[in-house]
Design a protein around this motif. Structure first.
Motif, PDB file in Angstrom:
ATOM      1  N   THR A  42      40.537  29.112  39.660  1.00 17.56           N
ATOM      2  CA  THR A  42      39.443  28.150  39.796  1.00 17.56           C
ATOM      3  C   THR A  42      38.203  28.825  40.391  1.00 17.56           C
ATOM      4  O   THR A  42      37.072  28.474  40.061  1.00 17.56           O
ATOM      5  CB  THR A  42      39.892  26.968  40.680  1.00 17.56           C
ATOM      6  OG1 THR A  42      41.099  26.439  40.113  1.00 17.56           O
ATOM      7  CG2 THR A  42      38.850  25.867  40.727  1.00 17.56           C
ATOM      8  N   ARG A  71      31.711  26.601  31.607  1.00 16.60           N
ATOM      9  CA  ARG A  71      32.926  25.788  31.652  1.00 16.60           C
ATOM     10  C   ARG A  71      32.723  24.514  32.472  1.00 16.60           C
ATOM     11  O   ARG A  71      31.931  24.490  33.403  1.00 16.60           O
ATOM     12  CB  ARG A  71      34.092  26.590  32.246  1.00 16.60           C
ATOM     13  CG  ARG A  71      33.999  26.755  33.746  1.00 16.60           C
ATOM     14  CD  ARG A  71      35.102  27.609  34.327  1.00 16.60           C
ATOM     15  NE  ARG A  71      34.873  27.858  35.730  1.00 16.60           N
ATOM     16  CZ  ARG A  71      35.200  28.964  36.372  1.00 16.60           C
ATOM     17  NH1 ARG A  71      35.780  29.966  35.721  1.00 16.60           N
ATOM     18  NH2 ARG A  71      34.953  29.095  37.651  1.00 16.60           N
ATOM     19  N   ARG A  72      33.493  23.508  32.100  1.00 18.09           N
ATOM     20  CA  ARG A  72      33.528  22.313  32.939  1.00 18.09           C
ATOM     21  C   ARG A  72      34.726  22.391  33.881  1.00 18.09           C
ATOM     22  O   ARG A  72      34.625  22.065  35.046  1.00 18.09           O
ATOM     23  CB  ARG A  72      33.631  21.066  32.053  1.00 18.09           C
ATOM     24  CG  ARG A  72      33.605  19.791  32.861  1.00 18.09           C
ATOM     25  CD  ARG A  72      33.700  18.572  31.997  1.00 18.09           C
ATOM     26  NE  ARG A  72      32.460  18.356  31.261  1.00 18.09           N
ATOM     27  CZ  ARG A  72      32.159  17.208  30.679  1.00 18.09           C
ATOM     28  NH1 ARG A  72      32.988  16.187  30.762  1.00 18.09           N
ATOM     29  NH2 ARG A  72      31.042  17.079  30.009  1.00 18.09           N
ATOM     30  N   THR A  73      35.862  22.839  33.347  1.00 16.11           N
ATOM     31  CA  THR A  73      37.054  22.987  34.181  1.00 16.11           C
ATOM     32  C   THR A  73      37.722  24.323  33.886  1.00 16.11           C
ATOM     33  O   THR A  73      37.469  24.936  32.852  1.00 16.11           O
ATOM     34  CB  THR A  73      38.113  21.891  33.886  1.00 16.11           C
ATOM     35  OG1 THR A  73      38.438  21.964  32.507  1.00 16.11           O
ATOM     36  CG2 THR A  73      37.615  20.513  34.235  1.00 16.11           C
ATOM     37  N   VAL A  74      38.596  24.717  34.785  1.00 13.48           N
ATOM     38  CA  VAL A  74      39.495  25.841  34.517  1.00 13.48           C
ATOM     39  C   VAL A  74      40.805  25.217  34.038  1.00 13.48           C
ATOM     40  O   VAL A  74      41.378  24.359  34.710  1.00 13.48           O
ATOM     41  CB  VAL A  74      39.710  26.690  35.790  1.00 13.48           C
ATOM     42  CG1 VAL A  74      40.827  27.693  35.591  1.00 13.48           C
ATOM     43  CG2 VAL A  74      38.418  27.392  36.162  1.00 13.48           C
ATOM     44  N   VAL A  75      41.225  25.621  32.840  1.00 13.31           N
ATOM     45  CA  VAL A  75      42.412  25.013  32.227  1.00 13.31           C
ATOM     46  C   VAL A  75      43.584  25.951  32.476  1.00 13.31           C
ATOM     47  O   VAL A  75      43.804  26.912  31.739  1.00 13.31           O
ATOM     48  CB  VAL A  75      42.171  24.777  30.718  1.00 13.31           C
ATOM     49  CG1 VAL A  75      43.368  24.100  30.078  1.00 13.31           C
ATOM     50  CG2 VAL A  75      40.915  23.942  30.516  1.00 13.31           C
ATOM     51  N   ASP A 102      38.682  21.656  27.869  1.00 12.49           N
ATOM     52  CA  ASP A 102      37.701  21.952  28.925  1.00 12.49           C
ATOM     53  C   ASP A 102      37.319  20.659  29.662  1.00 12.49           C
ATOM     54  O   ASP A 102      37.121  20.644  30.871  1.00 12.49           O
ATOM     55  CB  ASP A 102      36.472  22.601  28.290  1.00 12.49           C
ATOM     56  CG  ASP A 102      35.385  22.913  29.309  1.00 12.49           C
ATOM     57  OD1 ASP A 102      35.717  23.532  30.334  1.00 12.49           O
ATOM     58  OD2 ASP A 102      34.228  22.530  29.090  1.00 12.49           O
ATOM     59  N   GLN A 103      37.236  19.567  28.895  1.00 15.58           N
ATOM     60  CA  GLN A 103      36.851  18.302  29.528  1.00 15.58           C
ATOM     61  C   GLN A 103      37.986  17.718  30.359  1.00 15.58           C
ATOM     62  O   GLN A 103      37.762  17.180  31.442  1.00 15.58           O
ATOM     63  CB  GLN A 103      36.405  17.303  28.468  1.00 15.58           C
ATOM     64  CG  GLN A 103      34.987  17.624  27.995  1.00 15.58           C
ATOM     65  CD  GLN A 103      34.555  16.808  26.791  1.00 15.58           C
ATOM     66  OE1 GLN A 103      35.356  16.090  26.189  1.00 15.58           O
ATOM     67  NE2 GLN A 103      33.303  16.938  26.425  1.00 15.58           N
ATOM     68  N   GLN A 104      39.208  17.857  29.841  1.00 14.18           N
ATOM     69  CA  GLN A 104      40.337  17.200  30.527  1.00 14.18           C
ATOM     70  C   GLN A 104      41.076  18.115  31.494  1.00 14.18           C
ATOM     71  O   GLN A 104      41.913  17.659  32.275  1.00 14.18           O
ATOM     72  CB  GLN A 104      41.323  16.652  29.492  1.00 14.18           C
ATOM     73  CG  GLN A 104      40.712  15.567  28.618  1.00 14.18           C
ATOM     74  CD  GLN A 104      41.736  14.942  27.693  1.00 14.18           C
ATOM     75  OE1 GLN A 104      42.874  14.718  28.077  1.00 14.18           O
ATOM     76  NE2 GLN A 104      41.343  14.687  26.460  1.00 14.18           N
ATOM     77  N   GLY A 105      40.820  19.408  31.407  1.00 14.87           N
ATOM     78  CA  GLY A 105      41.460  20.342  32.339  1.00 14.87           C
ATOM     79  C   GLY A 105      42.924  20.600  32.034  1.00 14.87           C
ATOM     80  O   GLY A 105      43.672  21.078  32.895  1.00 14.87           O
ATOM     81  N   GLU A 106      43.338  20.299  30.792  1.00 18.90           N
ATOM     82  CA  GLU A 106      44.753  20.511  30.431  1.00 18.90           C
ATOM     83  C   GLU A 106      44.824  21.207  29.079  1.00 18.90           C
ATOM     84  O   GLU A 106      44.079  20.836  28.158  1.00 18.90           O
ATOM     85  CB  GLU A 106      45.459  19.145  30.374  1.00 18.90           C
ATOM     86  CG  GLU A 106      46.938  19.279  30.080  1.00 18.90           C
ATOM     87  CD  GLU A 106      47.707  17.972  30.247  1.00 18.90           C
ATOM     88  OE1 GLU A 106      47.340  17.151  31.105  1.00 18.90           O
ATOM     89  OE2 GLU A 106      48.686  17.799  29.508  1.00 18.90           O
ATOM     90  N   CYS A 146      39.523  29.633  30.599  1.00 17.70           N
ATOM     91  CA  CYS A 146      38.259  28.915  30.438  1.00 17.70           C
ATOM     92  C   CYS A 146      37.898  28.894  28.958  1.00 17.70           C
ATOM     93  O   CYS A 146      38.254  29.800  28.207  1.00 17.70           O
ATOM     94  CB  CYS A 146      37.128  29.616  31.186  1.00 17.70           C
ATOM     95  SG  CYS A 146      37.455  29.819  32.936  1.00 17.70           S
TER      96      CYS A 146
END
Ligand code: URA
Length: 317
Positions: free
Chosen positions: A124, A136-140, A162-166, A198
């Motif tokens: 992260t 990136r929006r999230t680290v998956v 990227d949006q949901q993180g999964e 990412c």
């Protein structure tokens, strides 16, 4: 370059072109002059016709003008390679991160959870691929059972992920979930992760995905290696070429050639198969059956029963 090196380079080129084809590319720009220079001697050495006539590349479009370098450029169509189905060495990634040691007893569940949490915190905070980290929006990171016998490895998060993180929650992910259900597994019974944590940035484009670069893969792959070391699955499924390349530390591997054939990552059996996005794009019974045969081999390896009904999946139109 000696004959062996030239042959390896040619194999790598064929693998690369097959990889592009697997990803949906139907046309590549090539210069026949350059191809002749690069591949002619090899073709001669193999007693074959020049490569661009030999099935790997067959010219089929009109000439499309002249490049800045003065060479004729034509449109070449990617056709299934006529090259033999032997081993595909691929090219070794420029920098190969150290492989994990999977010796000794596996960790207890609690220790695995703690180790994965610590690794997640590191991922992260990671900004090594600066452009990707900015976009990136999230680290998956990864999802599933830390004690799973089966780990599935993909390429990199897409937009939905990227949006949901999964990992694998978009269209490809929904197909993957269906495959798991057909195997008698749910997403919560396996562990799912990607080579990249990412989403590869796509400058100027809100949609679309791109394949990670070799450098990005080499930077991020230690996270995946750690996940494998911690979870210690009994079998890994490599979903598509990037996953296989990341695990094996090679570039330009052809899943078309290697799928269905067991390989190995630090002693863990790896089954390469097509990426679900490729299956969605192709949407043919034959490709679905190939993936299913790969999954039945995985079930067999894991000692999972396979019913007669399961054996018959994707055999009838
Ligand atoms: N494709 C991948 O390779 N990974 C994902 O998580 C989603 C799509």
């Amino acid at each position: 370059m000696n004959g062996g090196e030239t042959r390896e380079l040619l194999d790598a080129l064929i693998g690369h072109l097959e990889g592009l084809r697997d990803e949906g590319t139907r046309w590549v720009e090539v210069s026949p002059g350059l191809l002749g220079e690069a591949l002619g001697p090899v073709s001669m050495a193999r007693g074959a016709t020049p490569a661009h006539q030999a099935g790997g590349l067959s010219p089929s479009g009109p000439a499309r003008g002249t490049s800045a370098g003065g060479r004729d450029r034509s449109r070449e169509r990617l056709e299934p390679s006529g090259a033999g189905a032997g081993g595909m060495p691929g090219r070794v990634l420029a920098s190969i991160p150290e492989r994990p040691s999977l010796e000794g007893p596996a960790m207890e569940r609690g220790a695995k959870v703690a180790a994965l949490d610590a690794l997640l915190a590191k991922a992260t905070a990671c900004t090594q691929c600066a452009a990707i980290a900015r976009a990136r929006r999230t680290v998956v990171f990864g999802v599933g059972d830390v004690d799973a016998s089966l780990m599935l490895v993909g390429e990199a998060p897409g937009r939905e992920e990227d949006q949901q993180g999964e990992p694998f929650v978009g269209a490809a992910g929904q197909l993957l979930t269906k495959v798991l259900v057909a195997m008698g597994l749910g997403r919560d019974r396996v562990y799912i992760a990607n080579v990249l944590k990412c989403r590869p940035d796509t400058p100027g484009e809100a949609y679309g995905n791109r394949k990670p670069t070799a450098e990005e893969m080499a930077t991020c792959i230690p996270f995946l290696f750690e996940q494998v070391r911690i979870v210690r699955p009994r079998v890994i499924v490599a979903l598509g070429g990037t996953a296989l390349e990341g695990l094996l530390g090679k570039q330009m591997l052809s899943v078309t050639r290697l799928r269905g054939r067991w390989t190995d990552f630090c002693g863990v059996p790896v089954m390469p198969t097509y990426h679900p996005s490729y299956v969605l794009r192709q949407d043919t019974m034959a490709i679905k059956r190939e993936v299913w045969e790969d999954m039945m081999a995985v079930m067999d390896r894991l000692g999972m029963p396979i019913s007669a009904k399961q054996r018959g999946y994707f055999t009838k139109g």
